[in-house]
Scaffold this active site. Structure first.
Site, mmCIF file in Angstrom:
data_model
loop_
_atom_site.group_PDB
_atom_site.id
_atom_site.type_symbol
_atom_site.label_atom_id
_atom_site.label_comp_id
_atom_site.label_asym_id
_atom_site.label_seq_id
_atom_site.Cartn_x
_atom_site.Cartn_y
_atom_site.Cartn_z
ATOM 1 C CG ASN A 138 -1.864 1.287 1.620
ATOM 2 O OD1 ASN A 138 -2.490 1.803 0.851
ATOM 3 N ND2 ASN A 138 -1.120 2.051 2.525
ATOM 4 C CE1 TYR A 168 0.414 7.299 -6.807
ATOM 5 C CE2 TYR A 168 -1.739 8.222 -8.049
ATOM 6 C CZ TYR A 168 -1.000 7.399 -7.151
ATOM 7 O OH TYR A 168 -1.995 6.527 -6.424
ATOM 8 C CE LYS A 177 0.496 3.419 -6.502
ATOM 9 N NZ LYS A 177 0.980 2.347 -5.428
ATOM 10 C CB THR A 222 -6.211 9.422 2.789
ATOM 11 O OG1 THR A 222 -5.477 10.098 1.786
ATOM 12 C CG2 THR A 222 -7.105 8.313 2.072
#
Length: 248
Positions: A91, A156, A160, A191
């Protein structure tokens, strides 16, 4: 809640906040001994205390995950604490955004080290041991940005996208030995890390059928599904948990 993971050890990286914290709590609730890693010892101890107060079992390992050596060190500590690792949730990740021309080589190396290199070497350390035991589950946390071209997300998103390909390759490599490897692809999720996006997070979420931002616990529920028996025939999948964002 059933203790389906009783007797197992789960390693959750980036487990001190957000999706990682929610996942650590969820897996502990299923009976797993959760080893969670992170950079902030105070937050790590808080998560461990919360899990133990609820009757679960957890330990925190302070780890700055930046390279193969740090991945191997974390794997060693998880083995020491849990005996062996049955579940791995990759994660931990970083997500700087911005125009390609504004990002430096140092930014590039940092993102790929944390988001790609560390999961790679954690799997290299732990998956063969799972395969030798004939069972195990690995879940990698990706993002909808891995499949959608978005301005400012090249670095980013590409990191991924690499994780999603590795997920499928690892399923092919370790699946025949009983190790299931899958990924979740979260959409906009509330978050601490995404707080910096402000109202932009809500704007992104309104483009999906759900029309709202996810809570970390909703992503954690999908991860829990992928490491438990209900997903026994799911291998090499990238499960969108995005409120339908990829459907439109």
């Amino acid at each position: 809640m059933t203790a389906e993971l009783s007797g197992s050890t789960a390693l959750v990286t980036g487990g001190t906040s957000g999706i990682g914290r929610a996942t650590a709590v969820a897996l502990a609730g299923l009976g797993a001994h959760v080893v969670l890693s992170g950079r902030d010892a105070g937050r790590g101890d808080e998560v461990v205390s919360a899990i133990r107060a609820a009757g679960g079992k957890a330990d925190f390992v302070a780890a700055e995950l930046t390279d193969a050596a740090s991945a191997r060190s974390l794997a060693d500590r998880a083995r020491e604490l849990g005996g062996h690792v049955d579940v791995l949730v990759n994660n931990a990740g970083i997500f700087p955004t911005g125009p390609t021309a504004d990002l430096s080589e140092a930014d590039f190396d940092r993102v790929y080290a944390t988001n790609v290199k560390v999961p790679f070497f954690l799997v290299a350390e732990l998956a063969p041991e799972m395969a030798a035991r004939g069972q195990g589950a690995i879940v990698n946390v990706s993002t909808v940005v891995a499949l959608r071209g978005m301005a400012g997300m090249a670095l980013y998103g590409s990191s991924k996208a690499a994780v999603e390909l590795m997920t499928k390759a690892w399923a092919a490599e370790f699946g025949p030995s009983g190790v299931r490897v899958n990924a979740v692809s979260p959409g906009p999720t509330r978050t601490g890390g995404t707080a910096a996006f402000g109202e932009g997070l809500d704007e992104l979420a309104t483009a999906g059928p759900a029309g709202r931002v996810a809570a970390p616990e909703e992503i954690a529920s999908a991860i829990a599904f992928l490491v438990t028996g209900g997903s026994s025939f799911v291998q090499g999948a990238v499960l969108p948990v995005d409120g339908g964002r990829l459907a439109v």
